[in-house]
Design a protein around this motif. Structure first.
Motif, short mmCIF file in Angstrom:
data_model
loop_
_atom_site.label_atom_id
_atom_site.label_comp_id
_atom_site.label_asym_id
_atom_site.label_seq_id
_atom_site.Cartn_x
_atom_site.Cartn_y
_atom_site.Cartn_z
N ALA A 64 0.86 -1.11 48.17
CA ALA A 64 1.96 -2.31 48.00
C ALA A 64 1.87 -3.20 49.07
O ALA A 64 0.69 -3.65 49.43
CB ALA A 64 2.04 -0.83 49.08
N HIS A 65 2.31 -3.89 49.05
CA HIS A 65 2.54 -5.94 49.72
C HIS A 65 3.37 -5.43 50.26
O HIS A 65 4.46 -4.66 50.06
CB HIS A 65 2.57 -6.71 48.62
CG HIS A 65 1.50 -6.69 47.22
ND1 HIS A 65 0.13 -6.75 47.45
CD2 HIS A 65 1.66 -6.47 45.79
CE1 HIS A 65 0.04 -7.23 46.39
NE2 HIS A 65 1.01 -6.48 45.31
N ILE A 66 3.01 -6.16 51.49
CA ILE A 66 4.00 -6.40 52.72
C ILE A 66 4.04 -7.46 52.64
O ILE A 66 2.85 -8.55 52.69
CB ILE A 66 4.08 -5.70 53.93
CG1 ILE A 66 3.51 -4.44 53.38
CG2 ILE A 66 4.70 -6.31 55.25
CD1 ILE A 66 3.01 -3.38 54.42
N ILE A 67 5.55 -8.09 52.97
CA ILE A 67 5.33 -10.14 53.15
C ILE A 67 6.66 -10.41 53.72
O ILE A 67 7.49 -10.08 54.07
CB ILE A 67 6.06 -10.94 51.70
CG1 ILE A 67 4.82 -10.50 50.92
CG2 ILE A 67 6.11 -11.91 51.54
CD1 ILE A 67 5.49 -10.71 49.37
N PHE A 68 5.33 -11.59 54.83
CA PHE A 68 6.33 -11.46 56.10
C PHE A 68 6.88 -13.18 55.97
O PHE A 68 6.55 -13.76 55.63
CB PHE A 68 5.86 -11.40 57.49
CG PHE A 68 6.06 -9.90 57.86
CD1 PHE A 68 6.61 -9.15 58.08
CD2 PHE A 68 4.73 -9.28 57.96
CE1 PHE A 68 6.36 -8.13 58.53
CE2 PHE A 68 4.31 -8.12 58.09
CZ PHE A 68 5.24 -7.44 58.43
N LEU A 69 8.54 -13.74 55.65
CA LEU A 69 8.16 -15.24 55.71
C LEU A 69 8.97 -14.54 56.59
O LEU A 69 9.86 -14.92 57.80
CB LEU A 69 9.74 -15.23 55.02
CG LEU A 69 9.62 -14.57 53.53
CD1 LEU A 69 11.06 -14.99 52.63
CD2 LEU A 69 8.22 -15.51 52.70
N ASP A 70 8.16 -16.52 57.44
CA ASP A 70 8.87 -17.13 58.48
C ASP A 70 10.47 -17.91 58.40
O ASP A 70 10.58 -18.11 57.65
CB ASP A 70 8.14 -17.87 59.36
CG ASP A 70 7.36 -19.75 58.97
OD1 ASP A 70 7.98 -19.35 57.39
OD2 ASP A 70 6.24 -20.38 59.21
N GLU A 71 10.72 -18.71 59.81
CA GLU A 71 12.20 -19.37 59.46
C GLU A 71 12.19 -20.33 58.58
O GLU A 71 13.52 -21.22 57.55
CB GLU A 71 12.73 -19.84 60.48
CG GLU A 71 11.76 -20.83 61.38
CD GLU A 71 12.65 -20.85 63.15
OE1 GLU A 71 12.02 -22.04 62.93
OE2 GLU A 71 13.24 -20.70 63.39
N ASN A 72 10.86 -20.83 57.89
CA ASN A 72 10.82 -21.98 56.48
C ASN A 72 9.93 -21.70 55.60
O ASN A 72 9.81 -22.23 55.04
CB ASN A 72 9.54 -23.23 57.30
CG ASN A 72 9.46 -23.89 58.89
OD1 ASN A 72 11.39 -24.08 58.94
ND2 ASN A 72 9.10 -23.70 60.28
N GLY A 73 10.57 -20.11 56.02
CA GLY A 73 9.63 -19.44 54.72
C GLY A 73 8.36 -19.84 53.64
O GLY A 73 7.91 -19.34 53.19
N ARG A 74 7.47 -19.76 55.06
CA ARG A 74 5.63 -19.19 54.46
C ARG A 74 5.67 -18.25 54.88
O ARG A 74 5.96 -17.21 55.40
CB ARG A 74 4.98 -20.13 55.91
CG ARG A 74 4.88 -21.88 55.95
CD ARG A 74 3.82 -22.58 56.74
NE ARG A 74 4.69 -22.38 58.08
CZ ARG A 74 4.70 -22.84 58.99
NH1 ARG A 74 5.51 -24.32 58.29
NH2 ARG A 74 5.54 -23.01 60.38
N VAL A 75 4.82 -17.88 53.96
CA VAL A 75 4.24 -16.32 53.92
C VAL A 75 2.98 -15.51 54.14
O VAL A 75 2.22 -17.09 54.13
CB VAL A 75 3.85 -16.29 52.02
CG1 VAL A 75 3.75 -15.01 51.54
CG2 VAL A 75 5.35 -16.47 51.20
N GLU A 76 3.47 -14.75 55.15
CA GLU A 76 1.84 -13.98 55.55
C GLU A 76 2.38 -12.64 54.59
O GLU A 76 3.07 -11.85 54.75
CB GLU A 76 2.37 -13.65 56.97
CG GLU A 76 0.75 -13.22 57.25
CD GLU A 76 0.80 -13.33 58.70
OE1 GLU A 76 0.58 -11.60 58.89
OE2 GLU A 76 2.50 -12.90 59.62
N LEU A 77 1.25 -12.57 53.65
CA LEU A 77 1.24 -10.95 52.84
C LEU A 77 0.07 -10.58 53.68
O LEU A 77 -1.40 -10.63 54.12
CB LEU A 77 0.11 -12.02 51.56
CG LEU A 77 0.29 -10.13 50.68
CD1 LEU A 77 1.04 -9.69 50.54
CD2 LEU A 77 -0.24 -11.26 49.32
N VAL A 78 0.14 -9.31 54.23
CA VAL A 78 -0.89 -8.54 54.16
C VAL A 78 -0.49 -6.36 54.00
O VAL A 78 0.15 -6.03 52.81
CB VAL A 78 0.05 -8.04 56.20
CG1 VAL A 78 -0.16 -8.75 56.75
CG2 VAL A 78 1.13 -7.00 57.10
N THR A 79 -1.72 -6.18 53.47
CA THR A 79 -1.81 -4.88 53.38
C THR A 79 -0.62 -3.91 54.62
O THR A 79 -1.17 -4.01 55.79
CB THR A 79 -3.10 -4.24 53.22
OG1 THR A 79 -3.86 -3.99 54.27
CG2 THR A 79 -3.86 -5.50 52.39
#
Length: 168
Positions: A64-79
């Motif tokens: 499974a992929h977990i993605i967090f987007l900041d307010e500018n749309g930058r992606v942080e992908l974590v397991t």
């Protein structure tokens, strides 16, 4: 009488502790509604509540992929494992997520869930701390699996939850 009560207590404990993960969490994955309820339940709790990593892992597919987007749309992908490890190393604090609205689209064994939620640091506190999650699920082997989720919090720059709540 003490021996009878002790025997009953031991039977109850052994039946609970002896359960497989399938037995413990199968109700969480029997429907889209059930898995969404569990999705928010595992994240929520008081500072004295234990983390529910086993339950959380049970709901997610292996990669499974977990993605967090900041307010500018930058992606942080974590397991999921990395996220759980980070939580294990930090102090548990009061944290409650409550779903505000959900839209579900299903085609065959694939489901897309849009879910608006609010975050509270005490259950009774009113908050404007809100986010939107895009959650992808699939149905296999008689149960639902979370394959990925992407979260973005509402901000002054982005009123995505307000827009989602107003949309029919």
């Amino acid at each position: 009488m003490k021996n009878i009560l002790l025997a009953i207590a031991l039977m109850i404990c052994s039946s609970i502790l002896g359960q497989t993960t399938d037995e413990k969490y199968s109700e969480d994955v029997k429907s889209v509604d059930a898995i969404m309820k569990a999705y928010y339940d595992v994240a929520s709790g008081s500072s004295s509540d234990p983390w529910e990593f086993e339950r959380d892992t049970y709901m997610h597919s292996k990669n499974a992929h977990i993605i967090f987007l900041d307010e500018n749309g930058r992606v942080e992908l974590v397991t999921l494992e990395a996220l759980q490890n980070e939580l294990r190393m930090s102090e548990r604090k009061y944290f409650y997520e409550k779903e505000l609205k959900r839209n579900v689209s299903q085609f065959g064994n694939i489901v897309q869930v849009w879910s608006a939620y609010e975050v509270r640091y005490k259950p009774e506190t009113i908050t404007n701390n809100r986010g939107l999650a895009s959650i992808q699920l699939h149905y296999e082997k008689g149960r639902w699996w979370i394959d990925s989720w992407t979260n973005q919090m509402e901000s002054d720059k982005n009123s995505l939850v307000t827009a989602f709540l107003m949309k029919e």
